[in-house]
Design a protein around this motif. Structure first.
Motif: not given
Length: 200
Positions: A186-187, A191-198
Protein backbone atom coordinates in the motif's frame (compact mmCIF):
# COMPACT_ATOMS: atom_id res chain seq x y z
CA UNK A 1 31.58 -9.83 -0.05
CA UNK A 2 34.07 -8.75 2.61
CA UNK A 3 32.12 -8.71 5.92
CA UNK A 4 34.20 -5.94 7.54
CA UNK A 5 33.69 -3.61 4.57
CA UNK A 6 29.94 -4.30 4.48
CA UNK A 7 29.62 -3.84 8.24
CA UNK A 8 31.27 -0.41 7.94
CA UNK A 9 28.88 0.48 5.12
CA UNK A 10 25.86 -0.66 7.12
CA UNK A 11 26.92 1.51 10.06
CA UNK A 12 26.96 4.49 7.71
CA UNK A 13 23.40 3.66 6.61
CA UNK A 14 22.14 3.39 10.20
CA UNK A 15 20.77 6.35 12.15
CA UNK A 16 23.06 7.71 14.89
CA UNK A 17 20.84 6.17 17.60
CA UNK A 18 21.56 2.71 16.18
CA UNK A 19 25.31 3.19 15.89
CA UNK A 20 25.61 3.71 19.65
CA UNK A 21 24.02 0.43 20.69
CA UNK A 22 24.01 -1.96 17.70
CA UNK A 23 26.78 -4.47 17.06
CA UNK A 24 26.79 -6.42 13.77
CA UNK A 25 28.48 -9.83 13.97
CA UNK A 26 29.33 -12.13 11.06
CA UNK A 27 27.84 -15.60 11.64
CA UNK A 28 28.37 -17.73 8.51
CA UNK A 29 27.05 -20.90 10.17
CA UNK A 30 23.52 -19.59 10.74
CA UNK A 31 20.66 -20.49 8.38
CA UNK A 32 19.03 -17.06 8.59
CA UNK A 33 20.20 -14.20 6.42
CA UNK A 34 19.90 -11.75 9.33
CA UNK A 35 19.05 -12.49 12.96
CA UNK A 36 18.57 -9.65 15.46
CA UNK A 37 18.82 -10.98 19.02
CA UNK A 38 15.97 -9.87 21.26
CA UNK A 39 17.63 -7.58 23.83
CA UNK A 40 17.11 -8.47 27.48
CA UNK A 41 16.79 -5.62 30.00
CA UNK A 42 20.36 -5.95 31.32
CA UNK A 43 21.98 -5.99 27.84
CA UNK A 44 23.16 -2.56 26.71
CA UNK A 45 24.50 -3.91 23.42
CA UNK A 46 22.04 -4.97 20.74
CA UNK A 47 23.34 -7.74 18.49
CA UNK A 48 22.52 -8.44 14.85
CA UNK A 49 24.00 -11.64 13.38
CA UNK A 50 24.40 -11.75 9.60
CA UNK A 51 25.36 -14.63 7.33
CA UNK A 52 27.21 -12.58 4.71
CA UNK A 53 27.28 -15.52 2.28
CA UNK A 54 23.48 -15.28 2.12
CA UNK A 55 23.36 -11.50 2.67
CA UNK A 56 25.22 -10.83 -0.59
CA UNK A 57 22.37 -12.40 -2.56
CA UNK A 58 20.24 -9.35 -1.75
CA UNK A 59 20.52 -6.11 -3.70
CA UNK A 60 22.14 -3.11 -2.00
CA UNK A 61 18.76 -1.28 -1.55
CA UNK A 62 17.24 -4.45 -0.06
CA UNK A 63 20.17 -4.74 2.36
CA UNK A 64 19.85 -1.06 3.30
CA UNK A 65 16.15 -1.33 4.09
CA UNK A 66 16.51 -4.65 5.89
CA UNK A 67 19.24 -3.35 8.22
CA UNK A 68 17.27 -0.15 8.86
CA UNK A 69 14.19 -2.19 9.78
CA UNK A 70 16.11 -4.47 12.15
CA UNK A 71 17.86 -1.51 13.79
CA UNK A 72 14.51 0.31 14.18
CA UNK A 73 12.97 -2.80 15.76
CA UNK A 74 15.89 -3.34 18.15
CA UNK A 75 16.06 0.30 19.24
CA UNK A 76 12.28 0.28 19.64
CA UNK A 77 12.34 -2.51 22.25
CA UNK A 78 11.39 -0.89 25.55
CA UNK A 79 11.53 -2.76 28.83
CA UNK A 80 11.27 0.22 31.15
CA UNK A 81 8.71 2.53 29.56
CA UNK A 82 6.23 3.30 32.36
CA UNK A 83 2.96 1.41 31.83
CA UNK A 84 0.69 -1.01 33.70
CA UNK A 85 2.83 -4.08 32.98
CA UNK A 86 6.02 -2.51 34.35
CA UNK A 87 3.98 -1.52 37.41
CA UNK A 88 2.80 -5.12 37.87
CA UNK A 89 6.38 -6.42 37.51
CA UNK A 90 7.61 -3.96 40.13
CA UNK A 91 4.69 -4.70 42.47
CA UNK A 92 5.24 -8.44 42.02
CA UNK A 93 8.96 -8.15 42.78
CA UNK A 94 8.37 -5.96 45.83
CA UNK A 95 5.58 -8.27 46.99
CA UNK A 96 7.89 -11.25 46.54
CA UNK A 97 10.57 -9.59 48.68
CA UNK A 98 8.07 -8.77 51.44
CA UNK A 99 6.56 -12.25 51.36
CA UNK A 100 9.98 -13.94 51.37
CA UNK A 101 11.00 -11.82 54.37
CA UNK A 102 7.90 -13.18 56.11
CA UNK A 103 8.66 -16.73 54.89
CA UNK A 104 5.32 -16.92 53.09
CA UNK A 105 5.91 -19.49 50.33
CA UNK A 106 2.44 -19.06 48.79
CA UNK A 107 2.84 -15.26 48.74
CA UNK A 108 6.25 -15.56 47.09
CA UNK A 109 4.82 -17.91 44.45
CA UNK A 110 1.91 -15.55 43.68
CA UNK A 111 4.17 -12.47 43.51
CA UNK A 112 6.64 -14.34 41.29
CA UNK A 113 3.83 -15.54 39.04
CA UNK A 114 2.49 -11.99 38.65
CA UNK A 115 5.95 -10.74 37.71
CA UNK A 116 6.45 -13.57 35.21
CA UNK A 117 3.07 -12.91 33.53
CA UNK A 118 3.78 -9.17 33.25
CA UNK A 119 7.30 -9.82 31.87
CA UNK A 120 5.85 -12.21 29.28
CA UNK A 121 3.32 -9.53 28.26
CA UNK A 122 6.11 -6.94 27.83
CA UNK A 123 8.15 -9.44 25.77
CA UNK A 124 5.14 -10.23 23.55
CA UNK A 125 4.32 -6.56 22.93
CA UNK A 126 7.91 -6.03 21.74
CA UNK A 127 7.59 -9.04 19.38
CA UNK A 128 4.13 -8.07 18.07
CA UNK A 129 3.01 -7.13 14.56
CA UNK A 130 2.57 -3.56 15.82
CA UNK A 131 6.25 -3.35 16.77
CA UNK A 132 7.23 -4.77 13.34
CA UNK A 133 4.96 -2.30 11.50
CA UNK A 134 6.39 0.56 13.56
CA UNK A 135 9.92 -0.60 12.68
CA UNK A 136 8.96 -0.72 8.98
CA UNK A 137 7.70 2.88 9.15
CA UNK A 138 10.81 4.04 11.01
CA UNK A 139 13.07 2.31 8.46
CA UNK A 140 11.27 3.99 5.57
CA UNK A 141 11.64 7.42 7.23
CA UNK A 142 15.39 6.92 7.73
CA UNK A 143 15.72 5.62 4.15
CA UNK A 144 14.11 8.83 2.89
CA UNK A 145 16.93 10.75 4.59
CA UNK A 146 19.35 8.45 2.73
CA UNK A 147 17.97 9.41 -0.69
CA UNK A 148 15.17 6.87 -1.21
CA UNK A 149 11.61 7.97 -1.96
CA UNK A 150 8.90 6.60 0.35
CA UNK A 151 7.52 4.29 -2.37
CA UNK A 152 11.01 3.11 -3.36
CA UNK A 153 11.95 2.37 0.27
CA UNK A 154 8.71 0.44 0.86
CA UNK A 155 9.18 -1.53 -2.36
CA UNK A 156 12.78 -2.45 -1.45
CA UNK A 157 11.78 -3.56 2.07
CA UNK A 158 8.92 -5.60 0.61
CA UNK A 159 11.20 -7.32 -1.90
CA UNK A 160 13.80 -7.89 0.86
CA UNK A 161 11.24 -9.71 3.05
CA UNK A 162 10.20 -11.93 0.13
CA UNK A 163 13.81 -12.55 -1.01
CA UNK A 164 14.97 -13.50 2.49
CA UNK A 165 12.18 -16.11 2.70
CA UNK A 166 13.32 -17.62 -0.61
CA UNK A 167 17.02 -17.58 0.33
CA UNK A 168 16.23 -19.29 3.65
CA UNK A 169 14.14 -21.95 1.86
CA UNK A 170 10.80 -20.98 3.43
CA UNK A 171 7.85 -21.78 1.18
CA UNK A 172 5.57 -19.19 2.79
CA UNK A 173 5.63 -16.09 4.99
CA UNK A 174 4.29 -16.09 8.54
CA UNK A 175 1.20 -14.06 9.49
CA UNK A 176 3.11 -10.98 10.70
CA UNK A 177 5.25 -10.93 7.53
CA UNK A 178 2.09 -11.14 5.37
CA UNK A 179 0.55 -8.17 7.25
CA UNK A 180 3.80 -6.22 6.82
CA UNK A 181 3.96 -7.04 3.10
CA UNK A 182 0.39 -5.85 2.52
CA UNK A 183 1.12 -2.62 4.37
CA UNK A 184 4.32 -2.09 2.35
CA UNK A 185 2.47 -2.75 -0.93
CA UNK A 186 0.00 0.00 0.00
CA UNK A 187 2.83 2.44 0.89
CA UNK A 188 4.67 1.60 -2.34
CA UNK A 189 1.51 2.21 -4.36
CA UNK A 190 1.41 -1.40 -5.55
CA UNK A 191 -1.95 -2.11 -3.92
CA UNK A 192 -4.98 0.11 -3.22
CA UNK A 193 -5.76 -2.03 -0.16
CA UNK A 194 -3.93 -1.30 3.09
CA UNK A 195 -4.25 -3.26 6.29
CA UNK A 196 -7.31 -3.11 8.56
CA UNK A 197 -7.08 -0.69 11.50
CA UNK A 198 -7.36 -3.55 14.00
CA UNK A 199 -3.85 -4.66 12.92
CA UNK A 200 -2.32 -1.21 13.53
Amino acid sequence: MEPKVEIRRLFEVMPASGRMTIKIVSKPEQNQVIDPIFPLPWNQERLIYINFGLWERLTKPQRDLLILQKVAWLTGVRWFTPNIYQGVVLAGLLGGLVESAQSDVVGVAIAGGLSAIALLRIWRSNKSQESELNADSAAIKVAQRRGYSEAEAAQNLLSAIESVAKIEGRSSLDFIALIRCQNLRAIAGLSPVGIPEKFL
